[in-house]
Design a protein around this motif. Structure first.
Motif, PDB file in Angstrom:
ATOM      1  N   THR A   1       0.833  -1.194   0.000  1.00  0.00           N
ATOM      2  CA  THR A   1       0.000   0.000   0.000  1.00  0.00           C
ATOM      3  C   THR A   1       0.873   1.252   0.000  1.00  0.00           C
ATOM      4  OG1 THR A   1      -0.124   0.103   2.423  1.00  0.00           O
ATOM      5  CG2 THR A   1      -1.824  -1.187   1.294  1.00  0.00           C
TER       6      THR A   1
ATOM      7  N   ALA B   1      -4.020  -1.202  -9.583  1.00  0.00           N
ATOM      8  CA  ALA B   1      -3.778  -2.440  -8.836  1.00  0.00           C
ATOM      9  C   ALA B   1      -2.280  -2.671  -8.704  1.00  0.00           C
ATOM     10  CB  ALA B   1      -4.433  -3.630  -9.543  1.00  0.00           C
ATOM     11  N   ARG B   2      -1.885  -3.308  -7.610  1.00  0.00           N
ATOM     12  CA  ARG B   2      -0.483  -3.635  -7.352  1.00  0.00           C
ATOM     13  C   ARG B   2      -0.362  -5.121  -7.040  1.00  0.00           C
ATOM     14  NH1 ARG B   2       2.723   0.859  -4.657  1.00  0.00           N
ATOM     15  NH2 ARG B   2       1.469   2.751  -4.778  1.00  0.00           N
TER      16      ARG B   2
ATOM     17  N   LEU C   1      -1.304  -8.271  -2.958  1.00  0.00           N
ATOM     18  CA  LEU C   1      -2.134  -7.794  -4.047  1.00  0.00           C
ATOM     19  C   LEU C   1      -3.036  -6.710  -3.474  1.00  0.00           C
ATOM     20  CD1 LEU C   1      -3.450  -8.003  -6.915  1.00  0.00           C
ATOM     21  CD2 LEU C   1      -4.960  -9.758  -5.943  1.00  0.00           C
ATOM     22  N   SER C   2      -3.092  -5.547  -4.129  1.00  0.00           N
ATOM     23  CA  SER C   2      -3.957  -4.470  -3.653  1.00  0.00           C
ATOM     24  C   SER C   2      -4.609  -3.774  -4.831  1.00  0.00           C
ATOM     25  CB  SER C   2      -3.158  -3.461  -2.813  1.00  0.00           C
ATOM     26  OG  SER C   2      -2.187  -2.799  -3.608  1.00  0.00           O
ATOM     27  N   ILE C   3      -5.717  -3.089  -4.546  1.00  0.00           N
ATOM     28  CA  ILE C   3      -6.444  -2.379  -5.591  1.00  0.00           C
ATOM     29  C   ILE C   3      -7.101  -1.136  -4.999  1.00  0.00           C
ATOM     30  CG2 ILE C   3      -8.568  -3.715  -5.242  1.00  0.00           C
ATOM     31  CD1 ILE C   3      -8.979  -3.517  -8.323  1.00  0.00           C
ATOM     32  N   THR C   4      -7.222  -0.109  -5.829  1.00  0.00           N
ATOM     33  CA  THR C   4      -7.898   1.129  -5.451  1.00  0.00           C
ATOM     34  C   THR C   4      -9.155   1.241  -6.309  1.00  0.00           C
ATOM     35  OG1 THR C   4      -5.733   2.120  -5.063  1.00  0.00           O
ATOM     36  CG2 THR C   4      -7.605   3.616  -5.134  1.00  0.00           C
ATOM     37  N   PRO C   5     -10.290   0.703  -5.851  1.00  0.00           N
ATOM     38  CA  PRO C   5     -11.501   0.727  -6.678  1.00  0.00           C
ATOM     39  C   PRO C   5     -12.053   2.134  -6.889  1.00  0.00           C
ATOM     40  CG  PRO C   5     -11.988  -0.127  -4.487  1.00  0.00           C
ATOM     41  CD  PRO C   5     -10.504   0.001  -4.578  1.00  0.00           C
TER      42      PRO C   5
ATOM     43  N   GLU D   1      -8.756   2.061  -0.592  1.00  0.00           N
ATOM     44  CA  GLU D   1      -7.819   1.042  -1.067  1.00  0.00           C
ATOM     45  C   GLU D   1      -7.989  -0.229  -0.253  1.00  0.00           C
ATOM     46  OE1 GLU D   1      -4.127   3.776  -2.710  1.00  0.00           O
ATOM     47  OE2 GLU D   1      -3.945   2.768  -0.772  1.00  0.00           O
TER      48      GLU D   1
ATOM     49  N   GLY E   1      -6.306  -4.253   0.309  1.00  0.00           N
ATOM     50  CA  GLY E   1      -5.134  -5.072   0.036  1.00  0.00           C
ATOM     51  C   GLY E   1      -5.180  -6.407   0.750  1.00  0.00           C
TER      52      GLY E   1
ATOM     53  N   ARG F   1       2.659  -2.451 -11.004  1.00  0.00           N
ATOM     54  CA  ARG F   1       1.509  -1.572 -10.794  1.00  0.00           C
ATOM     55  C   ARG F   1       0.889  -1.228 -12.147  1.00  0.00           C
ATOM     56  NH1 ARG F   1       2.359   4.329  -8.203  1.00  0.00           N
ATOM     57  NH2 ARG F   1       3.280   4.635 -10.275  1.00  0.00           N
TER      58      ARG F   1
ATOM     59  N   LEU G   1      -6.298  -0.373 -14.187  1.00  0.00           N
ATOM     60  CA  LEU G   1      -7.300  -1.268 -14.755  1.00  0.00           C
ATOM     61  C   LEU G   1      -8.442  -0.527 -15.430  1.00  0.00           C
ATOM     62  CD1 LEU G   1      -7.504  -3.871 -11.835  1.00  0.00           C
ATOM     63  CD2 LEU G   1      -6.096  -3.956 -13.905  1.00  0.00           C
TER      64      LEU G   1
END
Length: 246
Positions: free
Chosen positions: A26, A43-44, A73-77, A82, A84, A242, A245
């Motif tokens: 993060t 996304a990471r 694995l993380s994502i910022t929708p 965020e 993760g 990174r 998407l």
């Protein structure tokens, strides 16, 4: 001096805007959270070598802490949230049998959540409320879990001078486990992105127990590299992929 030479060499390699508390995937500094966030849809996925001095004291094998590897694995929708998921490889005896050999036969898993109620403005900092290991097994059973559980409020303000960017980061953090209390309280640090190469970020931070230094950098558009020295002498480093998407 040997550690300084190693860090200098890593810096030269990185030169060929990370913004990551990368060992859990993060945004942040090294071991300290910040109020920086990825853009919506980013996304990471990555891995990080973690020196034992960054590992919670409750994670031991034969009474000793160990160097390990994290994956995440993380994502910022949305731009204000965020999410993760990550895990730390755990060194132990095979089948938990003291007579068998040791290796990384288990994992400690954890979820991270970060919310940004206030975006950074011209005259005020960004504010983020977050936590790591926010959900998991309770204190019963073998694992007793929650080794990484902590919650925090962080503030970040960036200052621009002739396109050199100085970031000022302050957070208040509370860890669940008593053996992590050395990292409790007010923590923070500064970051510097030079005008000649703003994809590079130099980091200095205080994590409640000591001063850490490091660098991170964006490479080939999609990759983030980070190298750091915990307490000025213990090396940790990682690679993150990174991608947007949306």
């Amino acid at each position: 001096m040997k550690r300084l030479i190693i860090l200098t060499c890593l810096l030269l390699v990185l030169l060929v805007a990370g913004q990551a508390q990368q060992y859990i995937g993060t945004p942040g500094l090294i071991h300290v959270p910040s109020a920086e966030m990825d853009s919506a849809g980013v996304a990471r996925i990555g891995a990080h070598y973690v020196d034992k001095h960054m590992v919670p004291d409750g994670m031991k094998c034969d009474g000793e802490k160990f160097n390990t590897l994290t994956n995440y694995l993380s994502i910022t929708p949305f731009s204000w949230v965020e999410l993760g998921y990550g895990y730390t490889l755990w060194k132990m005896h095979r089948n938990r049998d003291p007579k068998q050999k040791t290796g990384f036969y288990s994992k400690d898993r954890y979820f991270s959540v970060r919310l940004r109620p206030l975006e950074e403005g011209k005259y005020w900092p960004a504010i983020v409320v977050g936590g790591n290991d926010v959900w998991g097994t309770n204190d019963e059973g073998f694992s007793k879990s929650n080794y990484y559980r902590n919650f925090y409020v962080a503030a970040t303000k960036h200052l621009d001078y002739k396109h050199n960017v100085l970031g000022v980061h302050v957070a208040y953090r509370k860890w669940k486990r008593d053996y992590n209390e050395k990292w409790n309280g007010v923590v923070g640090g500064i970051t510097f992105q030079p005008t000649f190469y703003q994809k590079l970020r130099v980091i200095g931070e205080y994590d409640g127990d000591g001063v850490n230094a490091g660098v991170d950098c964006e490479v080939l558009r999609y990759f983030l590299l980070q190298a750091s020295l915990m307490q000025g002498k213990y090396l940790s480093a990682g690679l993150c992929f990174r991608i947007g998407l949306l």
